[in-house]
Design an enzyme around this catalytic site. Structure first.
Site, PDB file in Angstrom:
ATOM      1  N   GLY A 258      23.200  17.449 -11.402  1.00 28.10           N
ATOM      2  CA  GLY A 258      23.800  16.618 -12.451  1.00 28.10           C
ATOM      3  C   GLY A 258      24.973  17.378 -13.058  1.00 28.10           C
TER       4      GLY A 258
ATOM      5  N   HIS B 196      19.896   9.318 -35.310  1.00 33.19           N
ATOM      6  CA  HIS B 196      20.739   9.581 -34.147  1.00 33.19           C
ATOM      7  C   HIS B 196      22.015   8.749 -34.224  1.00 33.19           C
ATOM      8  CE1 HIS B 196      17.064  11.400 -32.543  1.00 33.19           C
ATOM      9  NE2 HIS B 196      17.863  12.060 -31.728  1.00 33.19           N
TER      10      HIS B 196
ATOM     11  N   LYS C  65      22.799   5.362 -29.425  1.00 37.37           N
ATOM     12  CA  LYS C  65      21.448   5.559 -28.854  1.00 37.37           C
ATOM     13  C   LYS C  65      20.767   4.214 -28.646  1.00 37.37           C
ATOM     14  CE  LYS C  65      17.246   8.323 -29.340  1.00 37.37           C
ATOM     15  NZ  LYS C  65      17.250   8.715 -27.925  1.00 37.37           N
TER      16      LYS C  65
ATOM     17  N   GLY D 215      12.502  10.290 -28.338  1.00 38.89           N
ATOM     18  CA  GLY D 215      11.412  10.966 -27.629  1.00 38.89           C
ATOM     19  C   GLY D 215      10.863  12.128 -28.454  1.00 38.89           C
TER      20      GLY D 215
END
Ligand code: NAD
Length: 243
Positions: free
Chosen positions: A9, A132, A136, A142
């Site tokens: 990635g 956030h 998001k 999480g």
């Protein structure tokens, strides 16, 4: 000898941050792999693989790790519960650190939350607040979900105890409920507060992330740690000696 890393990635936000943090920490990026690149050759060149790519890639990463008997650090999120169960069974065949949040501060917050929830009895109302950025797509985060899980475990409660926000005539708060509140706005990287409120005092444990470098540095710490461990699935609590 310096540890040789495979970053999977590598063109992504985390991949790029990992590459620059690895250089700062004196680690060697032996292979930078992204979509379409040769994963097997990347594994062959490295001592440890660090994956922050896509949940679609995790199976292939673990299969290569098993085939080449190499340790892995999995940072990718977004697997369904069922897929994650299957992947964890594969991950257990090699030394693997798997964590939803590699921040050292957040992992200490998990440990502090567990301690607080065990020392403070049910007369201390527990609530979790997270904030956030406006982009998001999921809520709660999480990390908030993990904080809630820890509180539920320590208080021997089930997910039925969770109160996602409150509205209208809710009645008085019950001692067995655990509130969760998700705020969204601006460019906030990630704030989490665990609050224990009693009659007469209130304890607040807060972590604020302002740079994704914290995840990269934690993941690289995990890579160093897992390099000489036996096969098995570990998390950041193991890496940091918090268990
Ligand atoms: P991003 O979209 O910026 O980058 C993902 C990269 O992975 C892209 O370059 C993409 O081309 C590549 N990729 C996609 N499929 C691939 C495949 N099959 N093989 C190789 N490369 C592939 O995303 P990001 O912000 O860097 O996040 C990446 C992952 O890490 C996400 O799952 C994210 O939730 C997770 N993440 C975890 C933590 C943590 O602490 N655990 C922290 C931040 C992000």
């Amino acid at each position: 000898m310096a540890l040789r890393l495979l970053i999977n990635g590598s063109k992504g936000r985390m991949g790029q941050t990992l590459i620059s943090s690895a250089k700062d920490l004196g680690l060697i990026v032996a292979a930078a792999v992204d979509v379409g690149d040769d994963l097997a050759a990347g594994f062959n060149a490295a001592d440890v693989a660090v994956d922050f790519s896509s949940h679609h890639a995790t199976r292939a990463v673990l299969e290569q790790a098993i085939a080449q008997k190499k340790p892995v650090v999995i940072g990718t999120t977004g697997h369904s519960a069922e897929t994650k169960r299957e992947l964890l069974a594969l991950a257990a065949k090699v030394p693997c650190v798997w964590a939803g949040n590699y921040s050292v501060g957040v992992n200490l917050l998990y440990a502090l939350t567990r301690r607080a929830a065990s020392v403070l009895d049910a007369s201390y109302d527990a609530e979790v607040i997270e904030m956030h950025h406006r982009f998001k797509k999921d809520a709660p985060s999480g990390t908030a979900a993990r904080l809630l899980e820890i509180i539920l475990e320590e208080r021997k409660l089930t997910a039925d105890a969770l109160r996602h926000g409150r509205e209208g005539i809710t009645g008085e708060r019950t001692p067995t409920e655990v509130g969760i509140h998700s705020l969204r706005g601006g460019d906030v990287v990630g704030d989490h507060t665990v609050l224990f409120a009693a009659l007469g005092e209130r304890l607040e444990l807060t972590h604020k992330a302002s740079d994704r470098g914290i995840f990269a540095r934690g993941a690289l710490r995990a890579a160093r740690w897992v390099a000489d461990k036996p096969a098995g699935v570990y998390d950041m609590q193991d890496v940091l000696g918090l268990k």
